[in-house]
Design a protein around this motif. Sequence first.
Motif: not given
Length: 350
Positions: A251, A38-39, A35, A42
Amino acid sequence: MYQFVFSLETTLHGCRDYGFHGLTALELTGTDRVGLLSEVFAVLADLQCNVVESKVWTHNGRIASLIYVKDCNSGSPIEDSQKIDRIKARLRNVLKGANDIRSAKMTVSMAVTHTERRLHQMMFADRDYERKPILKCSADSPLVTVYDWEERAYSAVNVQCKDRTKLLFDIVCTLTDMQYVVFHATINTEGDRAYLEFYIRHMDGTPISSEPERQRVIQCLRAAVERRASEGVRLELCTTDRQGLLADVTRTFRENALNVTRAEISTTSDMTQNIFYVTDAIGNPADPKIIEAVRQKIGMSDLKVKELPLIYHEKAEREEQAVGVGGAVFSLGSLVRRNLYNLGLIKEQC
């Protein structure tokens, strides 16, 4: 205690793999986890940064990434010092996770660099070669040996591994970054195997002189070969680019416990073509059912499976033999083939 390094630079000239015209380059290294990508994406989407190009490598529990961005509103490189500070602060929090930071670096420069050469340098500086892998390692590890050729005052380096694109580039880059000069080399391939031998000296003309140095060369060359290894299922995303696309896609990977082991992001005009290699959270092959669910979420026509690990095909062959259960006979191999067919990797179910 974990370490990450963050740097930012603006490139004004260059071409693919050598920086990108009018873009700001972000360099990130840190501890890999499911993840994380993804962070990162984002945060960039929230700060109105459009990701145009990117390459991500992971190795031995570490991640290195070069991300080329521009401002979403102006389409220009990001040069505002206050926005740069915000990017730095937000990404620092993402990279450190729940752990303390041992050290951090950030630079702003006009340098232009070869992307993959820079990734090698970043991981080498991060000393990924000394770390124990967190994710499950491939059984096909490179064999590296170093011995003396006393008659010619050379050190001979022998590498045996699976052949692949850019293998020679990766090895020579690492030897160069370690301040060795290659005087002679022999390169052979047989089937899918590569056999490479290099005769090297230090820049001052002396050979390798100690056992610790010999072991360091072995570690570093193993790492150089493994960094680009294509672990996991290869997914290709080809669709119209939009703000926040990468954040949404990664995500979805995170929500389905898929770990991105390598990624290549490329945008041309309004189209994006991205490649992701994914495994499960501990480095095992991802469940085909999860891959199928992810494709349905993102878009079956947009996200396609282009390559499966060899283990999938070996499993299909092993299970080809019919198994009788309660008088009924069925083929487990046919079930595996059906999964491969649904993923688009075979032409027909047979």
